[in-house]
Write an enzyme that holds these catalytic residues in place. Structure first.
Site, PDB file in Angstrom:
ATOM      1  N   HIS A 189      56.521  48.010  36.414  1.00 48.04           N
ATOM      2  CA  HIS A 189      56.788  47.942  35.160  1.00 48.04           C
ATOM      3  C   HIS A 189      58.350  47.468  35.084  1.00 48.04           C
ATOM      4  O   HIS A 189      58.976  47.105  34.054  1.00 48.04           O
ATOM      5  CB  HIS A 189      56.316  49.229  34.506  1.00 48.04           C
ATOM      6  CG  HIS A 189      55.025  49.104  34.092  1.00 48.04           C
ATOM      7  ND1 HIS A 189      54.103  50.205  34.029  1.00 48.04           N
ATOM      8  CD2 HIS A 189      54.122  48.185  33.404  1.00 48.04           C
ATOM      9  CE1 HIS A 189      53.000  49.934  33.599  1.00 48.04           C
ATOM     10  NE2 HIS A 189      52.990  48.890  33.189  1.00 48.04           N
ATOM     11  N   GLU A 431      39.585  34.092  32.806  1.00 41.78           N
ATOM     12  CA  GLU A 431      40.380  34.299  34.050  1.00 41.78           C
ATOM     13  C   GLU A 431      39.397  34.519  35.178  1.00 41.78           C
ATOM     14  O   GLU A 431      39.758  34.986  36.212  1.00 41.78           O
ATOM     15  CB  GLU A 431      41.312  35.481  33.688  1.00 41.78           C
ATOM     16  CG  GLU A 431      40.530  36.674  33.181  1.00 41.78           C
ATOM     17  CD  GLU A 431      41.682  37.793  32.829  1.00 41.78           C
ATOM     18  OE1 GLU A 431      42.512  37.815  33.423  1.00 41.78           O
ATOM     19  OE2 GLU A 431      41.121  39.021  32.312  1.00 41.78           O
ATOM     20  N   ASP A 455      44.830  35.895  37.168  1.00 35.12           N
ATOM     21  CA  ASP A 455      43.362  36.108  37.690  1.00 35.12           C
ATOM     22  C   ASP A 455      42.741  34.866  38.109  1.00 35.12           C
ATOM     23  O   ASP A 455      41.870  35.117  38.950  1.00 35.12           O
ATOM     24  CB  ASP A 455      42.712  36.829  36.796  1.00 35.12           C
ATOM     25  CG  ASP A 455      43.070  38.556  36.988  1.00 35.12           C
ATOM     26  OD1 ASP A 455      43.422  39.041  38.225  1.00 35.12           O
ATOM     27  OD2 ASP A 455      43.549  39.275  36.194  1.00 35.12           O
ATOM     28  N   CYS A 502      48.373  32.684  28.913  1.00 38.20           N
ATOM     29  CA  CYS A 502      49.277  33.965  29.033  1.00 38.20           C
ATOM     30  C   CYS A 502      49.585  34.735  30.347  1.00 38.20           C
ATOM     31  O   CYS A 502      50.288  35.518  30.328  1.00 38.20           O
ATOM     32  CB  CYS A 502      48.687  34.973  28.017  1.00 38.20           C
ATOM     33  SG  CYS A 502      47.003  35.567  28.577  1.00 38.20           S
TER      34      CYS A 502
HETATM   35  C1  PEP Z   1      46.316  37.031  33.892  1.00 40.29           C
HETATM   36  O1  PEP Z   1      45.558  37.401  34.680  1.00 40.29           O
HETATM   37  O2  PEP Z   1      46.743  36.012  34.010  1.00 40.29           O
HETATM   38  C2  PEP Z   1      46.581  37.981  32.759  1.00 40.29           C
HETATM   39  C3  PEP Z   1      47.493  37.611  32.142  1.00 40.29           C
HETATM   40  O3  PEP Z   1      46.382  39.355  32.793  1.00 40.29           O
HETATM   41  P1  PEP Z   1      46.968  40.026  34.024  1.00 40.29           P
HETATM   42  O4  PEP Z   1      47.885  39.733  34.510  1.00 40.29           O
HETATM   43  O5  PEP Z   1      47.262  41.604  32.911  1.00 40.29           O
HETATM   44  O6  PEP Z   1      45.689  40.484  34.869  1.00 40.29           O
HETATM   45 MG    MG Z   2      44.248  39.199  34.209  1.00 43.09          MG
END
Ligand code: PEP
Ligand code: MG
Length: 569
Positions: A189, A431, A455, A502
């Protein structure tokens, strides 16, 4: 001149003097007291508790915007109010005739050792809370080390062992130019906050506290993940030029804040930001992002003794929705591995947490907790700029089930005459490969799809995203990953909905033209990189992006894809 290598955490250059930030050791001079001093010592104990609690209350008010920090400080207050702690100190003073300082020192040393030696890392980390409390009390009583940050001058480069998220915010507030830590990681973080505040940060610099002294001349190169101690004149001059170029570049980027993210041949991309903590909204607003494309809500659920209720969540979501209005805010329901919530939810230890009870699986296994979150989001969405996104969707059945739960939540709020976004837009994260392969059916059930590449790469290539020893197998440009992205884009469009990305790939310049060419409509990126990505989008043509993606999809081997992308870069 000496170069010290670490890992790159947040980009940027800084030139300045080192400021070592570590807590000084406190000296306790008086160990024993006489019997006639007992009452006076107990009174000092009570006074010090009152004083330190008042200090903590002030800090809690200061951190009204940061739930993480408030929670930590509230835990510290609870430690001071613990009847067992008070009874133990009283006994040490009354029966063993220890001075208050000595009693506190003895008590906390034992507690800290006990926690530190626990096998469960969650409890082991808790020892630092007791260290914090002990330090506060003893520094008040001995009048030593009261504010070890006060000597921190603007423009300094902080050298420290480790840094907490609130530490990054405090350093930023004091105008420091960069952070160098002996430990830490890219995915913490603290790292994410430093990036969103554009504060250069290099972590894991071995022996940095032993090698660098206060006031030493330093250059911090956040791009390379290294620092240069006592730079020679040629290096200084090289970095002075780089700094000027970087400043000019940032100024140029600021002029893009009001311009659209549109390619040179008129193809519009919605460019949004990812946030982890509410305090990042400021940076998102400063860069005029077209919304929040991913609000990871996990911070609300971790490091807590009990789960946040609906109202607590509602207040946080509502504030962000209002700050961002009329731009959209996509709130993702909790996505943590079962291991992280196991203490609160009584989940058994899992051998493969990434393949276990994670994301939507946790929510569907704990409906009351899930419904609290959904109702809080529905209430925060009354002005229609909030959407809900569900993580780790593997099949359509999950989305159908989730939609039914959302309808039930709407009905529950209606029954209580509470206003909410009755027609809130719902989306799934793509994902897991099954979600991409089945994206036509998924798109039919959703208002939008968003690819979590972090992911998707992990699950497509069977490579743990956090395991450094298999890092070389984690390949974003792998043809299989690209095919899944193209497939998802085509299926989203056939159903008349948008496809976003994202994951981290959206924040990486090398991949942005490729993603656009694969058919991605929206990108949600790290707030600190938003303008850089916008500049890139405005400099490329959509036609060229399509050609690039089509060609990349024809290549069989990821090495040739990379070579090809670099040639075009
Ligand atoms: C991802 O898996 O790309 C994602 C945006 O979620 P996180 O990184 O929170 O798993
Ligand atoms: Mg993810």
């Amino acid at each position: 001149m000496k170069r010290l290598k670490g890992i790159q955490v947040a980009n940027g250059y800084a030139v300045g003097k080192a400021a070592i930030v570590s807590r000084p050791r406190l000296q306790i001079s008086r160990k024993q007291i006489g019997p006639d001093e007992i009452e006076q010592e107990l009174q000092r104990f009570q006074d010090s508790l009152d004083k330190v609690k008042a200090e903590l209350n002030l800090l809690i008010d200061d951190y009204a915007h940061s739930r993480d920090n408030r929670d930590i400080l509230t835990t510290h207050k609870l430690i001071l109010e613990d009847p067992e702690f008070i009874a133990n100190i009283t006994t040490l003073i009354r029966k063993e005739l220890l001075s208050l300082e000595q009693a506190l020192h003895q008590h906390f040393t034992e507690v800290i050792d006990l926690f530190r030696n626990m096998e469960n890392s969650y409890y082991a980390e808790k020892s630092s809370d007791f260290e914090d409390v002990a330090y506060r009390l003893l520094s008040y009583l001995t009048n030593q080390g009261r504010d070890y940050l006060s000597g921190l001058s603007e423009g300094a480069i902080v050298i420290t062992e480790n840094v907490t998220p609130s530490g990054v915010a405090r350093f930023f507030g004091r105008g420091v130019k960069g952070i160098v830590a002996a430990s830490g990681s890219r995915n913490s973080h603290s790292a994410i906050i430093a990036r969103s505040m554009n504060l250069p940060f290099v972590a894991r610099v071995a022996n940095v506290l032993e090698t660098v002294s206060p006031g030493d001349e330093l250059i911090l190169d956040g791009y390379r993940g290294e620092i240069i101690l006592d730079p020679d004149e040629a290096t200084r001059s090289e970095y002075r030029k780089l700094l000027v170029r970087e400043t000019e570049y940032h100024e140029k980027l600021l002029s893009l804040r009001d311009k659209p993210a549109v390619t040179s041949d008129g193809h519009q991309i919605r460019l949004m930001s990812n946030i982890e903590l509410p305090l990042e909204v400021e940076q998102v607003l400063a860069n005029k992002s077209e919304g929040i494309g991913l609000f990871r809500t996990e911070f609300l659920f971790l490091e807590r003794e009990e789960l946040p209720d609906e109202n607590e969540q509602y207040e946080i979501y509502k504030k962000i929705a209002e700050q961002m209005y009329p731009e959209p805010v996509i709130i993702r329901t909790i996505d943590v591995g079962g291991d992280k919530l196991s203490r609160i939810l009584n989940i058994e230890h899992e051998l493969n947490p990434n393949l276990g009870c994670r994301g939507i699986r946790i929510s569907l296994g704990h409906i009351p907790i899930f419904k609290n979150q959904i109702r809080a989001i529905l209430r925060a969405g009354v002005r229609e700029n909030v959407k809900i996104m569900f993580p780790m969707i593997a099949s359509c059945a999950e989305i159908i089930q989730v939609k039914r739960i959302v309808r039930e939540c709407v009905q529950e709020l209606r029954d209580k005459s509470i206003n909410c976004a009755e027609n809130i837009k719902l989306g799934a994260m793509v994902e897991i490969p099954s979600a991409a392969i089945n994206s036509f059916a998924l798109a039919r059930e959703c208002d939008f799809l968003s690819i979590g590449t972090n992911d998707l790469i992990q699950y497509t290539l069977a490579v743990d995203r956090d395991n450094q020893s298999v890092e070389k197998y984690y390949i974003p440009h792998h043809p299989a990953v690209l095919k899944l992205i193209r497939m998802s884009a085509e299926n989203a469009h056939k159903n008349g909905i948008k496809l976003a990305v994202c994951g981290e790939m959206a924040s990486q310049s090398l991949y942005v033209p490729l993603l656009i060419g694969l058919g991605v409509d929206e990108l949600s990126v790290s707030p600190g990189l938003l303008l850089e990505i916008k500049e890139l989008i405005r400099s490329i043509s959509y036609t060229a992006c399509r050609e690039l993606a089509d060609k990349a999809l024809e290549l069989v081997c990821h090495d040739s894809v990379l070579e090809f992308l670099k040639k075009k870069d």
